[in-house]
Enzyme design. Structure first.
Site, mmCIF file in Angstrom:
data_model
loop_
_atom_site.group_PDB
_atom_site.id
_atom_site.type_symbol
_atom_site.label_atom_id
_atom_site.label_comp_id
_atom_site.label_asym_id
_atom_site.label_seq_id
_atom_site.Cartn_x
_atom_site.Cartn_y
_atom_site.Cartn_z
ATOM 1 N N LYS A 92 0.851 -1.201 0.000
ATOM 2 C CA LYS A 92 0.000 0.000 0.000
ATOM 3 C C LYS A 92 0.879 1.241 0.000
ATOM 4 O O LYS A 92 1.912 1.270 0.687
ATOM 5 C CB LYS A 92 -0.899 -0.036 1.253
ATOM 6 C CG LYS A 92 -1.946 1.065 1.326
ATOM 7 C CD LYS A 92 -2.825 0.871 2.563
ATOM 8 C CE LYS A 92 -3.907 1.931 2.689
ATOM 9 N NZ LYS A 92 -4.769 1.714 3.885
ATOM 10 N N SER A 114 -9.712 1.720 2.973
ATOM 11 C CA SER A 114 -8.860 2.499 2.096
ATOM 12 C C SER A 114 -7.838 1.645 1.334
ATOM 13 O O SER A 114 -7.264 2.137 0.368
ATOM 14 C CB SER A 114 -8.133 3.578 2.901
ATOM 15 O OG SER A 114 -7.263 2.976 3.843
ATOM 16 N N SER A 169 -9.790 -0.615 7.165
ATOM 17 C CA SER A 169 -9.220 -0.449 5.819
ATOM 18 C C SER A 169 -8.543 -1.670 5.218
ATOM 19 O O SER A 169 -8.252 -1.668 4.028
ATOM 20 C CB SER A 169 -8.228 0.704 5.811
ATOM 21 O OG SER A 169 -8.919 1.898 5.636
HETATM 22 N N1 GLN Z 1 -13.111 4.017 6.556
HETATM 23 C C1 GLN Z 1 -12.490 4.429 7.773
HETATM 24 C C2 GLN Z 1 -12.109 5.866 7.669
HETATM 25 O O1 GLN Z 1 -12.406 6.456 6.677
HETATM 26 C C3 GLN Z 1 -11.303 3.570 8.072
HETATM 27 C C4 GLN Z 1 -10.152 3.870 7.225
HETATM 28 C C5 GLN Z 1 -8.930 3.091 7.633
HETATM 29 O O2 GLN Z 1 -9.007 2.061 8.290
HETATM 30 N N2 GLN Z 1 -7.780 3.622 7.250
HETATM 31 O O3 GLN Z 1 -11.538 6.437 8.534
#
Ligand code: GLN
Length: 474
Positions: free
Chosen positions: A68, A143, A167
Site C-alpha cells: 500500500k 482504504s 481499511s
Molecule cells: N473508513 C475508515 C475511515 O475512513 C477507516 C479507514 C482506515 O481504516 N484507514 O476512517
C-alpha cells in the site's frame, strides 16, 4: 511459462525452492498480468521495472508482494495517494519492508488507496478510483482498495494494507479475499505514514489463511523504533493452520445483526454459523452494548489524531510546495492545493474536537466511550473465545453512490471500527456471494494477541468451502 494465476504465495515459493520456477519468472508472470489487466482495474500506483529483493530466506522467499502506498520503501516514491506528497521519495525502509526483504520476498510495486487512508471506497485518491474486479461499476472498498483488488484479480499473490477503522478488512470483504488486522502493537508502525496513531496497524491481504499466517510470521514482532510495539513473544502462526473448531466458543453479538444489515449478507453469515456448528463449535449470543456509539467515537478519535499527524505536511518538509509571498501563505496555499476534500474534512473535524472549549466535550468524551467499548469486549471475551460478525453491512456499493454523502460512507464502517478502538485482532474472509455475484465477507474478532484462534477458525472454514478459490472473470 508456468501459469501462476491460481498459485498461492506459499505454492509459488515452494515452486521456486524446487527449481520449477525462477524468481524472475514469477515476477515476469505477475508483471505481464498487471500490464494486461491493471489499465482497467487501476489497482497499482507504481509498478517497479525491477522488483526490490535481497537474499533472504523464509517459506515465502521469492514470492512477489505489493505494498500500500502509505508504507515507506527506501528510494521509492510514497504518496499516500495525495497530491501533497506525490513527489516525495522515502529515505528509509519501514520496519515491515526490512522484514519482507530479509524474508526474501520480491516487492513489485505500490497500490492505490484513499488519500492518507481516509475512506472506505478508494474514491478519495489523487490517482482516481480503483475498480472492484467483480464488477467494474462498483468500489473495491477502502482504504486499502488497491491492495485488495490486486490480490482478488490475482495480479499479485498477496499485499500489505493498513487498517485504522477497517481499511484492510472492508476492502477484503468487498473483493473476496482474506484481510487481517493484527492486535494493536503486534506489527511495527515505524515507516507507516500515521493516520490515527492509537488505531493504525499494518496487515496482510491474501487469498487464503496459509499465506496469511506465513506473512504474519514475517511482519509481526517487537521493534524498538515503535514505542507502541509490544515486546511480547511472537508465536508461530502457522501452527494454527489446523482444521479444528471443536468446542471453540463463538459469540454472535446481537447488535451486529440488527437494523441496516443486508439480507443476503445475513444469510451468508447464517451459513458460516452452520459450518462452525458442524465442526463442533459452541455458538452463543452475546451483547456489545456500546456498539451504537462506535462510529461517532471513532470519527472523533481518528480525526483528532489525523489532524495532528497531518500538521507536518506544510510545504516545507515534504512533497508539494505552493507559491506564497510569506510563510503563512506558503502553508495555506500548499495545504489548500495539496489536500483533497476528505482530508480537509478530517482536519476540520479533528481540530474542532481538539480545540479549547470543545476538547472536553468531544475528544475527552470520545476517549471515555472508547474505554466502554473496550470493556464490552473484555466482558464478552470472559464468555467466548472469538466473535463472529459480518464485515460490512452490504456487499460492494456503486462507484459514486456514497461519494457525496460522507455520513453514509462513515456508517459503512460500523462493524469494523470497534476492533480498532479496542485494539483487538480481527480478520475478514470470503463466505459467500450475493445474487449479483458480489463477494460477501465474514469477520472474526479475537482476544488481544490471540491471532492464532482466528487463523485456526478461518483455516477450518476454508478447508470445507471454496469461496476463496473463486476468481473474478476479467
Ligand atoms: N473508513 C475508515 C475511515 O475512513 C477507516 C479507514 C482506515 O481504516 N484507514 O476512517
Amino acid at each position: 511459462m508456468k501459469d501462476l494465476t491460481f498459485s498461492t504465495g506459499c505454492a509459488i515459493a515452494q515452486n521456486i525452492k524446487d527449481g520449477k520456477v525462477s524468481p524472475d519468472e514469477a515476477h515476469s508472470f505477475f508483471k505481464e498480468r498487471i500490464k494486461k489487466l491493471d489499465p482497467q482495474l487501476k489497482s497499482f500506483v507504481e509498478i517497479y521495472p525491477d522488483p526490490l529483493k535481497e537474499e533472504g530466506a523464509s517459506a515465502l522467499a521469492g514470492a512477489p508482494i505489493a505494498i500500500k502506498d502509505n508504507i515507506c520503501i527506501k528510494g521509492k516514491r510514497i504518496s499516500c495517494a495525495s497530491k501533497i506528497l506525490s513527489s516525495h521519495i522515502s529515505v528509509y525502509d519501514a520496519t515491515v519492508i526490512g522484514r519482507l526483504k530479509r524474508a526474501g520476498l520480491q516487492i513489485i510495486g505500490t497500490t492505490n488507496m484513499d488519500e492518507f487512508a481516509f475512506g472506505s471506497s478508494t474514491e478519495n485518491s489523487c490517482y482516481g478510483t480503483t475498480k472492484n474486479p467483480w464488477d467494474f461499476s462498483r468500489v473495491p472498498g477502502g482504504s486499502s482498495g488497491g491492495s485488495a483488488a490486486a490480490v482478488a484479480a490475482r495480479l499479485v499473490p498477496f499485499a500489505l494494507g493498513s487498517d485504522t477503522g477497517g481499511s484492510i478488512r472492508q476492502p477484503a470483504s468487498f473483493c473476496g479475499v482474506v484481510g487481517f488486522k493484527p492486535t494493536y502493537g503486534r506489527v511495527s508502525r515505524y515507516g507507516l505514514v500515521a493516520f490515527g496513531s492509537s488505531l493504525d496497524q499494518i496487515g496482510p491481504i491474501t487469498t487464503n489463511f496459509s499465506d496469511c499466517a506465513h506473512l504474519l510470521n514475517i511482519i509481526c514482532g517487537h521493534d524498538s523504533k515503535d514505542s507502541t510495539s509490544t515486546p511480547k513473544d511472537v508465536v508461530d502462526f502457522t501452527q494454527a493452520l489446523k482444521d479444528e473448531a471443536k468446542n471453540v466458543k463463538i459469540g454472535i453479538p446481537k447488535e451486529y445483526f440488527a437494523q441496516g444489515l443486508n439480507q443476503e449478507v445475513k444469510k451468508a453469515l447464517d451459513s458460516v454459523i452452520e459450518v462452525f456448528k458442524d465442526k463442533g463449535a459452541k455458538i452463543t449470543e452475546i451483547s456489545l452494548p456500546h456498539t451504537e456509539y462506535a462510529v461517532a467515537t471513532y470519527y472523533i478519535v481518528a480525526s483528532s489524531e489525523a489532524s495532528s499527524n497531518l500538521q507536518r505536511f506544510d510545504g516545507i518538509r515534504y512533497g508539494l510546495r505552493a507559491a506564497g509571498t510569506n510563510l503563512k501563505d506558503v502553508y495555506m496555499n500548499t495545504r489548500g492545493e495539496g489536500f483533497g476534500d476528505e482530508a480537509k474534512r478530517r482536519i476540520f473535524l479533528g481540530t474542532y474536537s481538539l480545540s479549547s472549549g470543545y476538547y472536553e466535550a468531544y475528544y475527552v468524551q470520545a476517549l471515555k466511550v472508547r474505554r466502554l467499548i473496550k470493556e464490552d469486549f473484555d466482558k464478552a471475551f470472559n464468555k467466548v473465545d472469538v466473535i463472529l460478525t459480518p464485515t460490512s453491512p452490504t456487499p460492494a456499493f456503486k462507484i459514486g453512490e456514497k461519494a457525496t454523502d460522507p455520513l453514509s460512507m462513515y456508517l459503512s464502517d460500523v462493524y469494523t471500527i470497534s476492533a480498532n478502538l479496542a485494539g483487538v485482532p480481527a480478520v475478514s474472509f470470503p463466505c459467500g456471494f450475493s445474487k449479483d455475484n458480489l463477494p460477501i465477507g465474514a469477520q472474526l474478532i479475537g482476544k488481544e494477541f490471540d491471532e492464532s484462534t482466528l487463523i485456526r477458525l478461518g483455516y477450518s472454514f476454508q478447508n470445507v468451502t471454496d469461496f476463496h478459490k473463486k476468481i473474478p472473470a476479467l
